[in-house]
Write a protein that holds these residues in place. Structure first.
Motif, PDB file in Angstrom:
ATOM      1  N   ASP A  54     -76.809  44.287 -10.273  1.00 44.19           N
ATOM      2  CA  ASP A  54     -77.444  44.309  -8.953  1.00 44.19           C
ATOM      3  C   ASP A  54     -77.419  42.972  -8.229  1.00 44.19           C
ATOM      4  O   ASP A  54     -77.315  42.921  -7.014  1.00 44.19           O
ATOM      5  CB  ASP A  54     -78.889  44.801  -9.063  1.00 44.19           C
ATOM      6  CG  ASP A  54     -78.955  46.276  -9.419  1.00 44.19           C
ATOM      7  OD1 ASP A  54     -77.943  46.979  -9.192  1.00 44.19           O
ATOM      8  OD2 ASP A  54     -79.995  46.711  -9.928  1.00 44.19           O
ATOM      9  N   ASP A  55     -77.531  41.857  -8.972  1.00 45.98           N
ATOM     10  CA  ASP A  55     -77.568  40.567  -8.292  1.00 45.98           C
ATOM     11  C   ASP A  55     -76.225  39.843  -8.311  1.00 45.98           C
ATOM     12  O   ASP A  55     -76.127  38.691  -7.910  1.00 45.98           O
ATOM     13  CB  ASP A  55     -78.683  39.676  -8.854  1.00 45.98           C
ATOM     14  CG  ASP A  55     -78.409  39.209 -10.278  1.00 45.98           C
ATOM     15  OD1 ASP A  55     -77.400  39.617 -10.876  1.00 45.98           O
ATOM     16  OD2 ASP A  55     -79.224  38.423 -10.787  1.00 45.98           O
ATOM     17  N   TYR A  56     -75.165  40.507  -8.767  1.00 51.23           N
ATOM     18  CA  TYR A  56     -73.817  39.949  -8.767  1.00 51.23           C
ATOM     19  C   TYR A  56     -73.734  38.613  -9.503  1.00 51.23           C
ATOM     20  O   TYR A  56     -73.054  37.701  -9.068  1.00 51.23           O
ATOM     21  CB  TYR A  56     -73.270  39.787  -7.342  1.00 51.23           C
ATOM     22  CG  TYR A  56     -72.960  41.103  -6.679  1.00 51.23           C
ATOM     23  CD1 TYR A  56     -71.739  41.724  -6.878  1.00 51.23           C
ATOM     24  CD2 TYR A  56     -73.895  41.709  -5.857  1.00 51.23           C
ATOM     25  CE1 TYR A  56     -71.454  42.931  -6.282  1.00 51.23           C
ATOM     26  CE2 TYR A  56     -73.618  42.919  -5.253  1.00 51.23           C
ATOM     27  CZ  TYR A  56     -72.396  43.532  -5.472  1.00 51.23           C
ATOM     28  OH  TYR A  56     -72.128  44.730  -4.876  1.00 51.23           O
ATOM     29  N   SER A  57     -74.457  38.504 -10.615  1.00 54.51           N
ATOM     30  CA  SER A  57     -74.374  37.286 -11.398  1.00 54.51           C
ATOM     31  C   SER A  57     -73.926  37.638 -12.803  1.00 54.51           C
ATOM     32  O   SER A  57     -74.004  38.792 -13.231  1.00 54.51           O
ATOM     33  CB  SER A  57     -75.727  36.570 -11.430  1.00 54.51           C
ATOM     34  OG  SER A  57     -76.686  37.354 -12.103  1.00 54.51           O
ATOM     35  N   GLY A  58     -73.441  36.638 -13.516  1.00 55.36           N
ATOM     36  CA  GLY A  58     -73.016  36.892 -14.870  1.00 55.36           C
ATOM     37  C   GLY A  58     -72.702  35.613 -15.620  1.00 55.36           C
ATOM     38  O   GLY A  58     -72.732  34.516 -15.064  1.00 55.36           O
ATOM     39  N   ILE A  59     -72.414  35.792 -16.901  1.00 54.03           N
ATOM     40  CA  ILE A  59     -72.046  34.701 -17.788  1.00 54.03           C
ATOM     41  C   ILE A  59     -70.859  35.170 -18.612  1.00 54.03           C
ATOM     42  O   ILE A  59     -70.859  36.293 -19.126  1.00 54.03           O
ATOM     43  CB  ILE A  59     -73.197  34.343 -18.752  1.00 54.03           C
ATOM     44  CG1 ILE A  59     -74.468  33.991 -17.997  1.00 54.03           C
ATOM     45  CG2 ILE A  59     -72.786  33.209 -19.690  1.00 54.03           C
ATOM     46  CD1 ILE A  59     -75.702  33.940 -18.882  1.00 54.03           C
ATOM     47  N   PHE A  90     -71.110  30.346 -15.803  1.00 53.17           N
ATOM     48  CA  PHE A  90     -72.238  31.052 -15.203  1.00 53.17           C
ATOM     49  C   PHE A  90     -71.899  31.210 -13.722  1.00 53.17           C
ATOM     50  O   PHE A  90     -71.505  30.239 -13.075  1.00 53.17           O
ATOM     51  CB  PHE A  90     -73.524  30.227 -15.327  1.00 53.17           C
ATOM     52  CG  PHE A  90     -74.001  30.027 -16.736  1.00 53.17           C
ATOM     53  CD1 PHE A  90     -75.104  30.727 -17.203  1.00 53.17           C
ATOM     54  CD2 PHE A  90     -73.367  29.137 -17.586  1.00 53.17           C
ATOM     55  CE1 PHE A  90     -75.563  30.537 -18.494  1.00 53.17           C
ATOM     56  CE2 PHE A  90     -73.812  28.937 -18.883  1.00 53.17           C
ATOM     57  CZ  PHE A  90     -74.910  29.644 -19.345  1.00 53.17           C
ATOM     58  N   TYR A  91     -72.027  32.406 -13.192  1.00 55.60           N
ATOM     59  CA  TYR A  91     -71.632  32.600 -11.796  1.00 55.60           C
ATOM     60  C   TYR A  91     -72.579  33.556 -11.083  1.00 55.60           C
ATOM     61  O   TYR A  91     -73.264  34.365 -11.705  1.00 55.60           O
ATOM     62  CB  TYR A  91     -70.204  33.136 -11.711  1.00 55.60           C
ATOM     63  CG  TYR A  91     -70.012  34.499 -12.342  1.00 55.60           C
ATOM     64  CD1 TYR A  91     -70.132  35.661 -11.591  1.00 55.60           C
ATOM     65  CD2 TYR A  91     -69.723  34.615 -13.691  1.00 55.60           C
ATOM     66  CE1 TYR A  91     -69.958  36.909 -12.163  1.00 55.60           C
ATOM     67  CE2 TYR A  91     -69.548  35.864 -14.275  1.00 55.60           C
ATOM     68  CZ  TYR A  91     -69.676  36.999 -13.515  1.00 55.60           C
ATOM     69  OH  TYR A  91     -69.524  38.233 -14.093  1.00 55.60           O
ATOM     70  N   ARG A  92     -72.589  33.411  -9.771  1.00 56.04           N
ATOM     71  CA  ARG A  92     -73.351  34.328  -8.918  1.00 56.04           C
ATOM     72  C   ARG A  92     -72.641  34.465  -7.589  1.00 56.04           C
ATOM     73  O   ARG A  92     -72.287  33.469  -6.956  1.00 56.04           O
ATOM     74  CB  ARG A  92     -74.764  33.804  -8.690  1.00 56.04           C
ATOM     75  CG  ARG A  92     -75.577  34.785  -7.866  1.00 56.04           C
ATOM     76  CD  ARG A  92     -77.010  34.393  -7.802  1.00 56.04           C
ATOM     77  NE  ARG A  92     -77.713  35.456  -7.096  1.00 56.04           N
ATOM     78  CZ  ARG A  92     -78.942  35.780  -7.309  1.00 56.04           C
ATOM     79  NH1 ARG A  92     -79.656  35.139  -8.206  1.00 56.04           N
ATOM     80  NH2 ARG A  92     -79.512  36.746  -6.624  1.00 56.04           N
ATOM     81  N   THR A 129     -71.358  30.709  -6.442  1.00 57.35           N
ATOM     82  CA  THR A 129     -71.817  29.455  -7.030  1.00 57.35           C
ATOM     83  C   THR A 129     -71.532  29.574  -8.523  1.00 57.35           C
ATOM     84  O   THR A 129     -71.842  30.596  -9.154  1.00 57.35           O
ATOM     85  CB  THR A 129     -73.308  29.198  -6.758  1.00 57.35           C
ATOM     86  OG1 THR A 129     -74.067  30.350  -7.124  1.00 57.35           O
ATOM     87  CG2 THR A 129     -73.541  28.887  -5.287  1.00 57.35           C
ATOM     88  N   VAL A 130     -70.913  28.538  -9.071  1.00 53.56           N
ATOM     89  CA  VAL A 130     -70.413  28.588 -10.436  1.00 53.56           C
ATOM     90  C   VAL A 130     -70.822  27.321 -11.167  1.00 53.56           C
ATOM     91  O   VAL A 130     -70.729  26.221 -10.619  1.00 53.56           O
ATOM     92  CB  VAL A 130     -68.865  28.703 -10.445  1.00 53.56           C
ATOM     93  CG1 VAL A 130     -68.320  28.691 -11.863  1.00 53.56           C
ATOM     94  CG2 VAL A 130     -68.417  29.955  -9.701  1.00 53.56           C
ATOM     95  N   SER A 131     -71.236  27.494 -12.408  1.00 52.95           N
ATOM     96  CA  SER A 131     -71.481  26.361 -13.292  1.00 52.95           C
ATOM     97  C   SER A 131     -70.618  26.556 -14.535  1.00 52.95           C
ATOM     98  O   SER A 131     -70.785  27.530 -15.266  1.00 52.95           O
ATOM     99  CB  SER A 131     -72.958  26.273 -13.670  1.00 52.95           C
ATOM    100  OG  SER A 131     -73.171  25.148 -14.485  1.00 52.95           O
ATOM    101  N   LEU A 132     -69.688  25.641 -14.720  1.00 55.88           N
ATOM    102  CA  LEU A 132     -68.847  25.629 -15.908  1.00 55.88           C
ATOM    103  C   LEU A 132     -69.515  24.685 -16.903  1.00 55.88           C
ATOM    104  O   LEU A 132     -69.566  23.477 -16.680  1.00 55.88           O
ATOM    105  CB  LEU A 132     -67.435  25.159 -15.547  1.00 55.88           C
ATOM    106  CG  LEU A 132     -66.469  24.892 -16.697  1.00 55.88           C
ATOM    107  CD1 LEU A 132     -66.256  26.132 -17.553  1.00 55.88           C
ATOM    108  CD2 LEU A 132     -65.146  24.381 -16.137  1.00 55.88           C
ATOM    109  N   LEU A 133     -70.066  25.239 -17.963  1.00 55.39           N
ATOM    110  CA  LEU A 133     -70.788  24.440 -18.945  1.00 55.39           C
ATOM    111  C   LEU A 133     -69.828  24.047 -20.065  1.00 55.39           C
ATOM    112  O   LEU A 133     -69.309  24.913 -20.777  1.00 55.39           O
ATOM    113  CB  LEU A 133     -71.958  25.239 -19.496  1.00 55.39           C
ATOM    114  CG  LEU A 133     -73.072  24.461 -20.157  1.00 55.39           C
ATOM    115  CD1 LEU A 133     -73.756  23.537 -19.154  1.00 55.39           C
ATOM    116  CD2 LEU A 133     -74.101  25.398 -20.760  1.00 55.39           C
ATOM    117  N   THR A 134     -69.568  22.746 -20.182  1.00 49.20           N
ATOM    118  CA  THR A 134     -68.675  22.219 -21.212  1.00 49.20           C
ATOM    119  C   THR A 134     -69.505  21.507 -22.281  1.00 49.20           C
ATOM    120  O   THR A 134     -70.652  21.122 -22.031  1.00 49.20           O
ATOM    121  CB  THR A 134     -67.645  21.244 -20.601  1.00 49.20           C
ATOM    122  OG1 THR A 134     -68.336  20.203 -19.902  1.00 49.20           O
ATOM    123  CG2 THR A 134     -66.698  21.970 -19.661  1.00 49.20           C
TER     124      THR A 134
END
Length: 159
Positions: A54-59, A90-92, A129-134
């Motif tokens: 529903d909120d178009y986010s994911g991991i 992580f993205y939305r 909006t994206v966070s690439l966690l390294t």
């Protein structure tokens, strides 16, 4: 597990799902036993982002196999003895307007694009909006830097 790692944050256009497909293909080249979100992907010829909720986010998490999954549970986003480690995206999806008054810090191989875009405004109606966690800071860790380079290259750009 404690959240660890280094966050590399991006705002990207609607090409994100296709770029993620290319990013996963690059990860498969790195790790033949790649696990995405804990699941094997070897048989999937054309991986796609999961259907949005529903909120178009994911991991989407990335690891080299079950051994790294176990390492991850114990150590979080960290480098193992081989100098590699798990990472995640992580993205939305956003559908509200985004307006930036001036673009700066353009990185491109085309000086004409740099000249045409530097200092201009930005307007976007659909973006992610994206966070690439390294595991570590890409400025100091070669593995994390390679992951960020692969992500950026998946959009056709260079770091």
């Amino acid at each position: 597990m404690d959240l660890t790692g280094y966050s590399n944050d991006f705002t990207v256009d609607a090409a994100f799902p296709d770029a993620m497909r290319r990013f996963v293909a690059r990860a498969r080249q790195r790790w033949t036993q790649l696990l995405l979100s804990g699941e094997p992907t070897a048989g999937e010829a054309d991986w796609r982002l999961p259907e949005p909720d529903d909120d178009y986010s994911g991991i989407v998490t990335f690891s080299s196999g079950l051994e790294m999954e176990d390492f991850w549970e114990e150590n979080g986003y960290a480098l193992d003895d081989s100098g590699q480690g798990p990472y995640a995206v992580f993205y939305r999806r956003r559908t509200g307007p985004l307006h930036a008054t001036a673009i700066s810090g353009i990185r491109t191989d085309d000086p004409d694009i740099e000249q045409a875009v530097e200092g201009t405004g930005l307007l976007m109606a659909e973006y992610y909006t994206v966070s690439l966690l390294t595991p570590e800071d890409p400025a100091t860790d070669p593995f994390s830097a390679a992951v960020v380079r692969d992500f950026v290259a998946s959009f056709g750009a260079t770091t």
